[in-house]
Design an enzyme around this catalytic site. Structure first.
Site, PDB file in Angstrom:
ATOM      1  N   HIS A   1      -2.122   2.816  -5.772  1.00 46.69           N
ATOM      2  CA  HIS A   1      -2.818   1.574  -5.415  1.00 46.69           C
ATOM      3  C   HIS A   1      -3.043   0.695  -6.636  1.00 46.69           C
ATOM      4  CE1 HIS A   1      -4.525  -0.316  -1.896  1.00 46.69           C
ATOM      5  NE2 HIS A   1      -5.537  -0.755  -2.615  1.00 46.69           N
TER       6      HIS A   1
ATOM      7  N   TYR B   1      -9.666 -10.281  -7.581  1.00 46.21           N
ATOM      8  CA  TYR B   1      -8.645 -10.317  -8.626  1.00 46.21           C
ATOM      9  C   TYR B   1      -8.886 -11.461  -9.603  1.00 46.21           C
ATOM     10  CZ  TYR B   1      -6.290  -6.871  -5.798  1.00 46.21           C
ATOM     11  OH  TYR B   1      -6.003  -5.737  -5.089  1.00 46.21           O
TER      12      TYR B   1
ATOM     13  N   ARG C   1      -0.483  -1.925  -6.827  1.00 47.75           N
ATOM     14  CA  ARG C   1      -0.776  -3.052  -5.924  1.00 47.75           C
ATOM     15  C   ARG C   1      -1.771  -3.999  -6.589  1.00 47.75           C
ATOM     16  NH1 ARG C   1      -1.221  -4.634  -0.350  1.00 47.75           N
ATOM     17  NH2 ARG C   1      -3.354  -5.054   0.323  1.00 47.75           N
TER      18      ARG C   1
ATOM     19  N   HIS D   1      -4.366  -9.180   3.285  1.00 43.90           N
ATOM     20  CA  HIS D   1      -5.820  -9.103   3.374  1.00 43.90           C
ATOM     21  C   HIS D   1      -6.321  -9.968   4.527  1.00 43.90           C
ATOM     22  CE1 HIS D   1      -6.414  -7.901  -1.119  1.00 43.90           C
ATOM     23  NE2 HIS D   1      -6.181  -6.864  -0.353  1.00 43.90           N
TER      24      HIS D   1
ATOM     25  N   ARG E   1       0.862  -1.174   0.000  1.00 41.34           N
ATOM     26  CA  ARG E   1       0.000   0.000   0.000  1.00 41.34           C
ATOM     27  C   ARG E   1       0.901   1.228   0.000  1.00 41.34           C
ATOM     28  NH1 ARG E   1      -2.180  -3.535   3.926  1.00 41.34           N
ATOM     29  NH2 ARG E   1      -4.268  -4.311   3.390  1.00 41.34           N
TER      30      ARG E   1
ATOM     31  N   LYS F   1      -2.598  -2.473   7.623  1.00 38.52           N
ATOM     32  CA  LYS F   1      -3.825  -2.034   8.286  1.00 38.52           C
ATOM     33  C   LYS F   1      -3.966  -2.726   9.639  1.00 38.52           C
ATOM     34  CE  LYS F   1      -6.730  -0.698   4.367  1.00 38.52           C
ATOM     35  NZ  LYS F   1      -8.004  -0.961   3.666  1.00 38.52           N
TER      36      LYS F   1
END
Length: 307
Positions: free
Chosen positions: A253, A288, A256, A279, A157, A181
């Site tokens: 992003h 994806y 990514r 994730h 990120r 995150k």
């Protein structure tokens, strides 16, 4: 119109509860400043509406919340409304747990359907063109090359990239340690192309710090020798995108997204990609597969004589 004294008291009590809730999200859950800022705005907006109804969060009913969300439906995009519902759900769960509300009204709120937009990604040729655009010999372009190599070669990120310190690099093992995150640490492998770009930038980084007479732990610096900001990375990439004539909607992003899509197209297992991206949910990574399918469909349509 001036507020009634009772309305102001209700609003003040709600503000105190919101602050306590946000503090818990930041300290206990490690929520990002950006998400906290958005939740704060959402809850204060709802609090202002409820205060005008003379109730506040603790005495609100489901009808009050439906009235608030009905106004949002007329003025806000589905994604914004969905975030506000999420903020209200979490806040009411907090109020019930703390004994400040008798009923969890958030359970009854329905999340609006958000159109699923596929992310912008680069083709392999476009990605290589971006990586080759900066000069390796010049000071700041060598930094840009290292950044694009890391975003595309490590799937970071942009916030992780900007927060990264030199101490997070394990060059000998080809690894990078980042905080994602929720303040979750993960270790990401990087390939030799990234390592070469980093070594080149690190040698020039020392020259920049000497020139600016500064010291910094940050990996990526601006021309003043201080940590590069997320906004600056966006601005720099936009300049390269314009120069190369790439899609105007591309952002850091997007690299990514491109990283994940190209890994999937190359045969990587989706759970491995989930781990690499950091994730929490596999469903986030699974989008994806749709991107990869659409790319295949596009190639088929262009290449097959009967398509």
């Amino acid at each position: 119109m001036p507020r009634h004294a009772d309305d102001e008291a209700v609003s003040k009590a709600d503000d105190e509860d919101i602050e306590a809730f946000l503090t818990q999200l930041r300290v206990v859950r490690g929520m990002s400043p950006r998400t906290l800022k958005a939740y704060a705005s959402d809850l204060r907006l709802a609090g202002d509406y409820l205060a005008k109804q003379g109730v506040g969060f603790k005495k609100a009913t489901h009808l009050h919340l439906r009235g608030f969300l009905g106004i949002q439906e007329a003025h806000c995009a589905p994604a914004t409304r969905a975030r506000r519902v999420a903020a209200l759900r979490m806040f009411f769960r907090y109020l019930v747990k703390e004994g400040k509300a008798a009923e969890d009204l958030g359970e009854k709120l329905k999340t609006p359907k958000v159109p699923r937009r596929l992310p912008h990604i680069l083709s392999v040729d476009e990605a290589f063109a971006l990586l080759d655009a900066p000069s390796e010999e010049e000071l700041l372009p060598s930094r840009d090359k290292a950044m694009w190599e890391m975003l595309y070669g490590g799937g970071f990120r942009v916030s992780e990239l900007c927060q990264l310190d030199i101490s997070g690099l394990e060059m000998g093992q080809g690894l990078v340690r980042v905080w994602g995150k929720g303040s979750k640490e993960r270790i990401c492998p990087i390939h030799t192309g990234v390592l070469e770009a980093l070594r080149n930038w690190l040698s020039k980084r020392e020259l920049l710090l000497k020139k600016c007479k500064k010291e910094s732990a940050a990996l990526f610096l601006n021309n003043r020798g201080t940590r590069l900001s997320v906004r600056s990375v966006h601005r720099l990439l936009h300049a390269y995108v314009q120069k190369l004539g790439l899609h105007v909607g591309l952002s850091p992003h997007s690299l990514r997204h491109t990283y994940a899509t190209h890994l999937l197209a190359g045969g990587a297992d989706i759970r491995v990609i989930q781990e690499l991206l950091g994730h929490a949910s596999l469903s986030t990574t699974q989008r994806y597969t749709q991107v990869s399918f659409e790319l295949l469909q596009k190639v088929y349509d262009l290449a097959h004589p009967r398509a």
